[in-house]
Every structure is written in C-alpha cells, then in structure tokens.
Design a protein around this motif. Structure first.
Motif, PDB file in Angstrom:
ATOM      1  N   GLY A 125     -27.603  24.144  10.764  1.00 54.54           N
ATOM      2  CA  GLY A 125     -26.255  24.011  10.233  1.00 54.54           C
ATOM      3  C   GLY A 125     -25.406  22.969  10.927  1.00 54.54           C
ATOM      4  N   LEU A 126     -26.044  21.942  11.504  1.00 55.76           N
ATOM      5  CA  LEU A 126     -25.327  20.926  12.266  1.00 55.76           C
ATOM      6  C   LEU A 126     -25.230  19.590  11.540  1.00 55.76           C
ATOM      7  N   GLY A 127     -25.584  19.569  10.264  1.00 57.74           N
ATOM      8  CA  GLY A 127     -25.534  18.328   9.505  1.00 57.74           C
ATOM      9  C   GLY A 127     -26.924  17.813   9.201  1.00 57.74           C
ATOM     10  N   TYR A 128     -26.985  16.863   8.280  1.00 54.88           N
ATOM     11  CA  TYR A 128     -28.251  16.333   7.798  1.00 54.88           C
ATOM     12  C   TYR A 128     -28.545  14.971   8.419  1.00 54.88           C
TER      13      TYR A 128
ATOM     14  N   PHE B 227     -43.681  11.605   3.323  1.00 51.30           N
ATOM     15  CA  PHE B 227     -42.974  12.471   4.259  1.00 51.30           C
ATOM     16  C   PHE B 227     -42.645  13.799   3.587  1.00 51.30           C
ATOM     17  N   TRP B 228     -43.100  14.892   4.216  1.00 52.82           N
ATOM     18  CA  TRP B 228     -42.684  16.228   3.822  1.00 52.82           C
ATOM     19  C   TRP B 228     -41.456  16.565   4.655  1.00 52.82           C
ATOM     20  N   LEU B 229     -40.368  16.951   4.026  1.00 54.97           N
ATOM     21  CA  LEU B 229     -39.102  17.144   4.733  1.00 54.97           C
ATOM     22  C   LEU B 229     -38.600  18.576   4.595  1.00 54.97           C
TER      23      LEU B 229
ATOM     24  N   PRO C  31     -30.751  22.742   0.504  1.00 52.00           N
ATOM     25  CA  PRO C  31     -29.655  21.796   0.706  1.00 52.00           C
ATOM     26  C   PRO C  31     -28.333  22.328   0.177  1.00 52.00           C
ATOM     27  N   ASP C  32     -27.242  21.930   0.841  1.00 52.80           N
ATOM     28  CA  ASP C  32     -25.918  22.279   0.362  1.00 52.80           C
ATOM     29  C   ASP C  32     -25.654  21.579  -0.966  1.00 52.80           C
ATOM     30  N   ALA C  33     -24.717  22.137  -1.732  1.00 54.87           N
ATOM     31  CA  ALA C  33     -24.335  21.508  -2.997  1.00 54.87           C
ATOM     32  C   ALA C  33     -23.840  20.090  -2.727  1.00 54.87           C
ATOM     33  N   GLY C  34     -24.387  19.151  -3.461  1.00 52.84           N
ATOM     34  CA  GLY C  34     -23.970  17.757  -3.297  1.00 52.84           C
ATOM     35  C   GLY C  34     -24.685  17.016  -2.189  1.00 52.84           C
ATOM     36  N   GLU C  35     -25.565  17.691  -1.452  1.00 54.70           N
ATOM     37  CA  GLU C  35     -26.314  17.051  -0.358  1.00 54.70           C
ATOM     38  C   GLU C  35     -27.740  16.829  -0.823  1.00 54.70           C
ATOM     39  N   ALA C  36     -28.016  15.627  -1.281  1.00 59.12           N
ATOM     40  CA  ALA C  36     -29.339  15.328  -1.814  1.00 59.12           C
ATOM     41  C   ALA C  36     -30.241  14.778  -0.721  1.00 59.12           C
TER      42      ALA C  36
END
Length: 227
Positions: free
Chosen positions: A64-67, A84-86, A91-96
């Motif tokens: 929860g510290l950012g992407y 790359f497998w990530l 993901p948060d809404a709007g965080e692609a």
C-alpha cells in the motif's frame, strides 16, 4: 523445467526476500551483480542464461505504498524480449499496470471468492500465497479451482530465501485439486535435485532468486533448463 528469475522491488531497488517478512527485507547484496539496481540484476541473470520470463513483485504496491509502474515500464523498454509477470495485487481504480506485462494476483489480495468469479478472462496468473501451511487471503479460493486461471503459482512465503526446500506436500495437494492447471512452484528451491523432484510431480515451472544468486543452482549442469 522452466526457471523464472524473481525481482522483488521495494523503493526502486531489488531486495532480498527472506521468509515473507517484508519489514526485514534489505537491498540485494549478491555475487552476481554489484548493487541492487534492477537493470543490473536482470543483466546478471541473463549472463547466467538467456531467460525469457521474469517474475516481478512490486512490494510497494503490495504494502500500500504506491506503484512502481514507471520502473516496470522502463524494464520492459530496456528488455523488450523479456516477458514480465507483475504482481501488484488488485490494482486501485484508475491505476493501470504497464502495457505488455502479465498480471499476477495473489490470494492475499483477493478478499472473496466472488471477486475471483468476476475477474475477466484475460491472461492473468493466480498466486496461491501460503505461510506456514495456511493460505493468505480468502481460503475459500482453494475450494473453487474451477475459477482459477490456466496458470497457478503455489507461493510458500515462509520458505522464500530460506533454502529449506520446496513444500512438496503442499504442491501435491494443489496439483490434486486442479491437475489440468499449469503449476508453478515458488519458495525454498535450492538445487537441481529440487527441480527434478518438482518436475516429477507435474510442476511446470519454478520461481527462483536466492539459489541463482548464491550459485547453489548450477545451470551449467542442468541440461533440461528452459528459459
């Protein structure tokens, strides 16, 4: 047996993951590369073998510290021939996620079976995250293998970086639940003998970091290694 190197990213650096205790992770110190720079770590792994797939855990996102999407995108640009497998959790809404990565979603990030049932049929990988034999997240996921995607990671967090060997009993249990899935082991792998044991159980691939950095997994002696 397909070997997939692991990059655990925290604060823009590769960290040494040990037994799932994220608060204790420290920047990587390895004979393979001079520092914890992610680009240097990828180059170091590729000097060992032409790996074509890497697993990336965005620990900042998972905590929860950012992407770290900018860093992941830069890795894709530098190494366009690598898949790359990530793992960033849900993901948060709007965080692609960066384009072109294969999303990994761990059970620790899935709050309920209903969320698993609603997931799109796009290409993604489920990670069943275990600690000391107990699954993190919604344990009911184990009883619903019909909703699992094609590829499933069995992640034994308490064995990551431990050199304790893979949890064969747990892997056998998951394999019995979904024998038609592509099974990927993670946690505890030490050497070629472990790979042979996993392969004999129907495991298709393994996530590895510490055994590669330490040299205990000697790729030159493994004729069946696939990138």
């Amino acid at each position: 047996m397909k070997i997939i190197p692991v990059l655990d990213l925290m604060g823009g650096l590769v960290v040494h993951a040990v037994k799932g205790r994220r608060e204790n992770y420290r920047p990587l110190s390895s004979p393979l590369c001079p520092d914890a720079d992610p680009f240097a770590a990828v180059e170091a792994f590729r000097n060992l073998h032409p790996f074509d797939t890497f697993y990336v855990a965005d620990l900042d996102a998972l905590m929860g510290l950012g992407y770290q999407n900018g860093l992941v995108a830069a890795l894709r640009t530098r190494f366009p021939d690598i898949v790359f497998w990530l793992d960033q959790g849900l993901p948060d809404a709007g965080e692609a996620a960066p384009a072109g990565v294969v999303p990994v979603i761990g059970s620790e990030s899935i709050p309920a079976v209903a969320r698993l049932q609603r997931m799109a049929t796009r290409d993604w990988i489920l990670s069943l995250d275990f600690f000391d034999g107990r699954m993190k997240g919604c344990s009911e996921i184990l009883a619903q293998p019909q909703y699992w995607p094609e590829r499933v990671i069995v992640m034994t967090l308490n064995r990551v970086g431990s050199f304790d060997g893979p949890d064969l009993v747990l892997l056998d249990r998951v394999h019995r639940l979904a024998p038609d899935r592509v099974l990927i082991a993670a946690g505890g792998v030490r050497n070629g003998a472990d790979l042979e044991s996993l392969e004999s159980r129907g495991v298709h691939a393994v996530l590895v970091a510490s055994a590669l950095h330490s040299g205990s997994l000697e790729l030159s002696r493994l004729g069946s290694v696939r990138s």
